[in-house]
Scaffold this motif. Structure first.
Motif, PDB file in Angstrom:
ATOM      1  N   PHE A  86     -16.234  66.658  47.729  1.00  0.00           N
ATOM      2  CA  PHE A  86     -16.325  65.344  48.371  1.00  0.00           C
ATOM      3  C   PHE A  86     -16.194  64.285  47.306  1.00  0.00           C
ATOM      4  N   LYS A  87     -15.372  63.298  47.581  1.00  0.00           N
ATOM      5  CA  LYS A  87     -15.159  62.190  46.641  1.00  0.00           C
ATOM      6  C   LYS A  87     -15.044  60.899  47.425  1.00  0.00           C
ATOM      7  N   LEU A  88     -15.886  59.919  47.089  1.00  0.00           N
ATOM      8  CA  LEU A  88     -15.754  58.585  47.674  1.00  0.00           C
ATOM      9  C   LEU A  88     -14.571  57.903  47.012  1.00  0.00           C
ATOM     10  N   ASP A  89     -13.576  57.515  47.798  1.00  0.00           N
ATOM     11  CA  ASP A  89     -12.394  56.881  47.211  1.00  0.00           C
ATOM     12  C   ASP A  89     -12.215  55.439  47.663  1.00  0.00           C
ATOM     13  N   ASN A  90     -13.070  54.964  48.528  1.00  0.00           N
ATOM     14  CA  ASN A  90     -13.024  53.579  48.982  1.00  0.00           C
ATOM     15  C   ASN A  90     -14.456  53.063  49.038  1.00  0.00           C
ATOM     16  N   ILE A  91     -14.840  52.262  48.053  1.00  0.00           N
ATOM     17  CA  ILE A  91     -16.197  51.728  47.983  1.00  0.00           C
ATOM     18  C   ILE A  91     -16.121  50.210  47.975  1.00  0.00           C
ATOM     19  N   VAL A  92     -16.816  49.577  48.913  1.00  0.00           N
ATOM     20  CA  VAL A  92     -16.851  48.111  49.010  1.00  0.00           C
ATOM     21  C   VAL A  92     -18.297  47.671  48.843  1.00  0.00           C
ATOM     22  N   THR A  93     -18.584  46.998  47.721  1.00  0.00           N
ATOM     23  CA  THR A  93     -19.950  46.566  47.430  1.00  0.00           C
ATOM     24  C   THR A  93     -20.143  45.060  47.569  1.00  0.00           C
ATOM     25  N   LYS A 132     -15.826  74.438  54.284  1.00  0.00           N
ATOM     26  CA  LYS A 132     -15.457  75.683  54.940  1.00  0.00           C
ATOM     27  C   LYS A 132     -16.391  75.926  56.110  1.00  0.00           C
ATOM     28  N   THR A 133     -15.805  76.303  57.238  1.00  0.00           N
ATOM     29  CA  THR A 133     -16.563  76.707  58.404  1.00  0.00           C
ATOM     30  C   THR A 133     -16.064  78.090  58.801  1.00  0.00           C
ATOM     31  N   ASN A 134     -16.952  79.061  58.787  1.00  0.00           N
ATOM     32  CA  ASN A 134     -16.568  80.445  59.091  1.00  0.00           C
ATOM     33  C   ASN A 134     -15.383  80.907  58.245  1.00  0.00           C
ATOM     34  N   GLY A 135     -15.387  80.517  56.973  1.00  0.00           N
ATOM     35  CA  GLY A 135     -14.343  80.949  56.055  1.00  0.00           C
ATOM     36  C   GLY A 135     -13.037  80.180  56.135  1.00  0.00           C
ATOM     37  N   ILE A 136     -12.949  79.210  57.039  1.00  0.00           N
ATOM     38  CA  ILE A 136     -11.727  78.417  57.210  1.00  0.00           C
ATOM     39  C   ILE A 136     -11.924  77.043  56.573  1.00  0.00           C
ATOM     40  N   SER A 137     -10.989  76.662  55.687  1.00  0.00           N
ATOM     41  CA  SER A 137     -11.060  75.364  55.018  1.00  0.00           C
ATOM     42  C   SER A 137     -10.626  74.247  55.954  1.00  0.00           C
ATOM     43  N   ASN A 138     -11.349  73.147  55.895  1.00  0.00           N
ATOM     44  CA  ASN A 138     -11.060  71.970  56.720  1.00  0.00           C
ATOM     45  C   ASN A 138     -11.289  70.704  55.900  1.00  0.00           C
ATOM     46  N   THR A 139     -10.816  69.587  56.421  1.00  0.00           N
ATOM     47  CA  THR A 139     -11.104  68.291  55.811  1.00  0.00           C
ATOM     48  C   THR A 139     -11.536  67.311  56.890  1.00  0.00           C
ATOM     49  N   SER A 140     -12.392  66.397  56.512  1.00  0.00           N
ATOM     50  CA  SER A 140     -12.849  65.332  57.397  1.00  0.00           C
ATOM     51  C   SER A 140     -13.039  64.067  56.570  1.00  0.00           C
ATOM     52  N   LEU A 141     -13.107  62.962  57.266  1.00  0.00           N
ATOM     53  CA  LEU A 141     -13.390  61.679  56.634  1.00  0.00           C
ATOM     54  C   LEU A 141     -14.860  61.363  56.832  1.00  0.00           C
ATOM     55  N   ILE A 142     -15.523  60.996  55.738  1.00  0.00           N
ATOM     56  CA  ILE A 142     -16.920  60.547  55.822  1.00  0.00           C
ATOM     57  C   ILE A 142     -16.945  59.045  55.573  1.00  0.00           C
ATOM     58  N   PHE A 143     -17.631  58.328  56.463  1.00  0.00           N
ATOM     59  CA  PHE A 143     -17.826  56.889  56.346  1.00  0.00           C
ATOM     60  C   PHE A 143     -19.323  56.640  56.261  1.00  0.00           C
ATOM     61  N   ARG A 173     -30.642  50.942  52.065  1.00  0.00           N
ATOM     62  CA  ARG A 173     -30.900  51.979  53.056  1.00  0.00           C
ATOM     63  C   ARG A 173     -29.594  52.408  53.711  1.00  0.00           C
ATOM     64  N   ILE A 174     -29.468  53.713  53.934  1.00  0.00           N
ATOM     65  CA  ILE A 174     -28.289  54.235  54.623  1.00  0.00           C
ATOM     66  C   ILE A 174     -28.424  53.883  56.090  1.00  0.00           C
ATOM     67  N   ASN A 175     -27.463  53.120  56.575  1.00  0.00           N
ATOM     68  CA  ASN A 175     -27.508  52.603  57.936  1.00  0.00           C
ATOM     69  C   ASN A 175     -26.681  53.469  58.888  1.00  0.00           C
ATOM     70  N   GLN A 176     -25.600  54.061  58.372  1.00  0.00           N
ATOM     71  CA  GLN A 176     -24.715  54.848  59.231  1.00  0.00           C
ATOM     72  C   GLN A 176     -23.977  55.898  58.412  1.00  0.00           C
ATOM     73  N   ILE A 177     -23.832  57.086  58.997  1.00  0.00           N
ATOM     74  CA  ILE A 177     -22.977  58.139  58.440  1.00  0.00           C
ATOM     75  C   ILE A 177     -22.137  58.684  59.581  1.00  0.00           C
ATOM     76  N   THR A 178     -20.831  58.606  59.400  1.00  0.00           N
ATOM     77  CA  THR A 178     -19.897  59.147  60.385  1.00  0.00           C
ATOM     78  C   THR A 178     -19.018  60.167  59.684  1.00  0.00           C
ATOM     79  N   ILE A 179     -18.899  61.354  60.297  1.00  0.00           N
ATOM     80  CA  ILE A 179     -18.039  62.402  59.769  1.00  0.00           C
ATOM     81  C   ILE A 179     -17.066  62.795  60.876  1.00  0.00           C
ATOM     82  N   ASN A 180     -15.802  62.431  60.692  1.00  0.00           N
ATOM     83  CA  ASN A 180     -14.759  62.718  61.683  1.00  0.00           C
ATOM     84  C   ASN A 180     -13.813  63.777  61.169  1.00  0.00           C
TER      85      ASN A 180
END
Length: 140
Positions: A90-97, A111-122, A133-140
């Motif tokens: 996991f690497k944060l590549d868009n950070i707005v401070t 990996k889920t059940n041995g299968i590699s996948n990718t998702s976006l985390i916001f 404080r962490i206000n929101q975490i979205t994983i799509n």
């Protein structure tokens, strides 16, 4: 230089320095939190950042889990999610401070059940009582 300008200069330095220091310190703390979040998702170790959950954190996951959770519930929701979806990277590549509600996003490889996948985390952060404080975490 007249006495007026000397006093004006000294007053400006004395009163603006603490404000500038506080702003720099605040941004440094924010960047440190984003680093902890990144490390936590890289390793699957929610403990790296769980003490920064808001008392009502919105979590939305691609597995259908979504809603507002207490800090304790947020911990277990993400811990269970990462136990099934084991992190590869996991690497944060868009950070707005420079916003009143800082945010970051990045690509999560897992990996889920041995299968590699990718998702976006916001992730969005909110300053509450001078603490980030962490206000929101979205994983799509």
């Amino acid at each position: 230089m007249s006495n007026f300008w000397k006093i004006f200069f000294l007053a400006t330095v004395c009163f603006s320095s603490p404000v500038l220091f506080a702003q720099r310190n605040n941004i440094a703390n924010l960047n440190e939190l984003f680093t902890k979040i990144e490390e936590g998702f890289q390793t699957g170790n929610i403990d790296k950042f769980s003490n920064h959950f808001n008392n009502k954190t919105y979590i939305s996951l691609f597995n259908g889990v979504n809603g507002y959770y207490s800090s304790n519930q947020s911990y277990y929701v993400l811990k269970d999610f990462l136990a099934i979806n084991q992190p590869i990277n996991f690497k944060l590549d868009n950070i707005v401070t420079d916003s009143s509600t800082p945010f970051a996003s990045g690509i999560f490889r897992y990996k889920t059940n041995g299968i590699s996948n990718t998702s976006l985390i916001f992730i969005s952060i909110k300053n509450i009582n001078n603490e980030w404080r962490i206000n929101q975490i979205t994983i799509n």
